[in-house]
Design a protein around this motif. Structure first.
Motif, PDB file in Angstrom:
ATOM      1  N   ILE A  76      -1.522  66.218  15.680  1.00 32.25           N
ATOM      2  CA  ILE A  76      -0.844  67.712  16.688  1.00 32.25           C
ATOM      3  C   ILE A  76       0.069  68.233  16.983  1.00 32.25           C
ATOM      4  N   ASP A  77       0.248  68.105  18.185  1.00 28.10           N
ATOM      5  CA  ASP A  77       0.863  68.556  19.747  1.00 28.10           C
ATOM      6  C   ASP A  77       3.085  67.804  19.357  1.00 28.10           C
ATOM      7  N   GLU A  78       3.094  66.903  18.259  1.00 30.74           N
ATOM      8  CA  GLU A  78       3.988  66.197  17.146  1.00 30.74           C
ATOM      9  C   GLU A  78       4.290  65.256  19.083  1.00 30.74           C
ATOM     10  N   GLU A  79       3.191  64.276  19.130  1.00 25.82           N
ATOM     11  CA  GLU A  79       3.705  63.584  20.509  1.00 25.82           C
ATOM     12  C   GLU A  79       3.021  62.024  19.990  1.00 25.82           C
ATOM     13  N   GLN A  80       2.914  61.846  18.718  1.00 22.09           N
ATOM     14  CA  GLN A  80       2.901  60.925  17.595  1.00 22.09           C
ATOM     15  C   GLN A  80       2.973  61.402  16.496  1.00 22.09           C
ATOM     16  N   VAL A  81       3.265  60.183  15.729  1.00 21.21           N
ATOM     17  CA  VAL A  81       3.235  60.800  13.933  1.00 21.21           C
ATOM     18  C   VAL A  81       1.693  60.109  12.971  1.00 21.21           C
ATOM     19  N   LEU A  82       1.160  59.231  13.211  1.00 23.12           N
ATOM     20  CA  LEU A  82      -0.252  58.521  13.334  1.00 23.12           C
ATOM     21  C   LEU A  82      -1.472  58.555  14.442  1.00 23.12           C
ATOM     22  N   TYR A  83      -2.097  59.106  14.243  1.00 21.37           N
ATOM     23  CA  TYR A  83      -3.500  58.472  14.955  1.00 21.37           C
ATOM     24  C   TYR A  83      -4.842  58.036  14.082  1.00 21.37           C
ATOM     25  N   GLU A  84      -4.883  56.422  14.483  1.00 22.46           N
ATOM     26  CA  GLU A  84      -5.715  55.195  14.162  1.00 22.46           C
ATOM     27  C   GLU A  84      -7.109  55.256  14.687  1.00 22.46           C
ATOM     28  N   VAL A  85      -8.579  55.610  14.578  1.00 23.83           N
ATOM     29  CA  VAL A  85      -9.680  54.948  14.928  1.00 23.83           C
ATOM     30  C   VAL A  85     -10.885  54.687  14.018  1.00 23.83           C
ATOM     31  N   GLU A  86     -10.906  53.208  14.558  1.00 21.95           N
ATOM     32  CA  GLU A  86     -12.887  53.488  13.408  1.00 21.95           C
ATOM     33  C   GLU A  86     -13.812  53.668  14.078  1.00 21.95           C
ATOM     34  N   TYR A  87     -14.435  53.984  13.186  1.00 16.44           N
ATOM     35  CA  TYR A  87     -15.668  54.811  14.345  1.00 16.44           C
ATOM     36  C   TYR A  87     -17.487  54.174  13.441  1.00 16.44           C
ATOM     37  N   ARG A  96     -22.887  52.522   8.427  1.00 16.43           N
ATOM     38  CA  ARG A  96     -21.766  53.130   8.098  1.00 16.43           C
ATOM     39  C   ARG A  96     -20.578  53.379   9.445  1.00 16.43           C
ATOM     40  N   TRP A  97     -19.151  53.170   8.644  1.00 15.72           N
ATOM     41  CA  TRP A  97     -17.914  52.502   9.900  1.00 15.72           C
ATOM     42  C   TRP A  97     -17.247  53.556   8.705  1.00 15.72           C
ATOM     43  N   PHE A  98     -16.335  54.219   9.633  1.00 17.89           N
ATOM     44  CA  PHE A  98     -15.190  54.685   9.093  1.00 17.89           C
ATOM     45  C   PHE A  98     -13.759  54.731   9.926  1.00 17.89           C
ATOM     46  N   LEU A  99     -12.905  55.221   8.982  1.00 18.04           N
ATOM     47  CA  LEU A  99     -11.330  54.648   9.672  1.00 18.04           C
ATOM     48  C   LEU A  99     -10.939  56.289   9.949  1.00 18.04           C
ATOM     49  N   LEU A 100     -11.136  56.463  10.697  1.00 14.78           N
ATOM     50  CA  LEU A 100     -10.096  58.246  10.183  1.00 14.78           C
ATOM     51  C   LEU A 100      -8.131  57.425  11.041  1.00 14.78           C
ATOM     52  N   ARG A 101      -7.551  58.597  10.080  1.00 20.75           N
ATOM     53  CA  ARG A 101      -6.639  58.523  10.175  1.00 20.75           C
ATOM     54  C   ARG A 101      -6.207  59.782   9.997  1.00 20.75           C
ATOM     55  N   ALA A 102      -5.139  60.147  10.669  1.00 19.86           N
ATOM     56  CA  ALA A 102      -4.739  61.066  11.300  1.00 19.86           C
ATOM     57  C   ALA A 102      -2.991  61.407  11.413  1.00 19.86           C
ATOM     58  N   VAL A 103      -2.132  61.857  10.741  1.00 20.92           N
ATOM     59  CA  VAL A 103      -1.150  62.060   9.982  1.00 20.92           C
ATOM     60  C   VAL A 103      -0.431  63.715  10.546  1.00 20.92           C
ATOM     61  N   ALA A 104       0.771  63.834  11.034  1.00 26.11           N
ATOM     62  CA  ALA A 104       1.253  64.343  11.099  1.00 26.11           C
ATOM     63  C   ALA A 104       1.861  65.396   9.241  1.00 26.11           C
ATOM     64  N   ALA A 105       1.073  66.457   9.953  1.00 28.08           N
ATOM     65  CA  ALA A 105       1.765  67.346   8.413  1.00 28.08           C
ATOM     66  C   ALA A 105       2.208  68.926   9.241  1.00 28.08           C
ATOM     67  N   PRO A 106       3.462  69.509   8.567  1.00 27.56           N
ATOM     68  CA  PRO A 106       3.627  70.674   8.752  1.00 27.56           C
ATOM     69  C   PRO A 106       2.447  71.825   8.031  1.00 27.56           C
ATOM     70  N   VAL A 107       2.368  72.534   8.320  1.00 28.93           N
ATOM     71  CA  VAL A 107       0.632  73.521   7.903  1.00 28.93           C
ATOM     72  C   VAL A 107       1.498  75.111   8.392  1.00 28.93           C
ATOM     73  N   ALA A 108       1.424  75.928   6.977  1.00 28.73           N
ATOM     74  CA  ALA A 108       2.142  77.162   7.574  1.00 28.73           C
ATOM     75  C   ALA A 108       3.363  77.567   8.066  1.00 28.73           C
ATOM     76  N   GLY A 109       4.338  76.374   8.714  1.00 32.87           N
ATOM     77  CA  GLY A 109       5.219  77.001   8.997  1.00 32.87           C
ATOM     78  C   GLY A 109       5.469  76.434  10.871  1.00 32.87           C
ATOM     79  N   GLY A 110       4.044  75.187  11.147  1.00 33.51           N
ATOM     80  CA  GLY A 110       3.906  75.613  12.080  1.00 33.51           C
ATOM     81  C   GLY A 110       3.035  73.396  12.664  1.00 33.51           C
TER      82      GLY A 110
END
Length: 134
Positions: A76-87, A96-110
């Motif tokens: 979110i702070d634009e320090e990296q474009v992608l974050y992934e972690v398996e949990y 159950r196990w999941f792979l969380l993938r967070a990708v930067a994306a503009p939201v409401a102009g920010g």
């Protein structure tokens, strides 16, 4: 902020088959997809706690997953474009196990992020090494 009785649909977000949310610069949920709402319903989650307006990052921190919150915050702070972690995410009826993938994306102009939770349970059931077994 309370979730509307019939949340607005987001066709692009709903095109993602896995549970997904859009977070704004504060880490609050701005939108969810059908898969997210279904997963929440099937797992007895409070819709107000996991729907638009809920603080996703605070929920991560309260669930003792501050490292996940920190990884998403870096996106979110634009320090990296992608974050992934398996949990692991055990339920009363299954492991159950999941792979969380967070990708930067503009939201409401920010800055913001799209966070997707991909079910990778099959990998852990097939591969003993993925489960940490010998």
């Amino acid at each position: 902020m309370a979730q509307p009785a019939n949340p607005p649909t987001h066709p692009l977000l709903d095109a993602i088959a896995a549970p997904a949310v859009v977070l704004d610069r504060t880490g609050s949920i701005r939108a969810t997809n059908d898969a997210w709402r279904l997963f929440a319903l099937l797992n007895g989650a409070d819709p107000l706690a996991v729907g638009p307006g809920a603080d996703y990052l605070l929920t991560c921190e309260q669930a003792d997953t501050a490292e996940i919150a920190a990884g998403i915050r870096r996106v979110i702070d634009e320090e990296q474009v992608l974050y992934e972690v398996e949990y692991a995410c055990p339920s009363p009826t299954e492991d159950r196990w999941f792979l969380l993938r967070a990708v930067a994306a503009p939201v409401a102009g920010g800055p913001g992020a799209v966070v997707v939770h991909l079910d990778v349970t099959h990998r852990h059931l097939i591969d003993p090494d993925a489960r940490g077994l010998d």
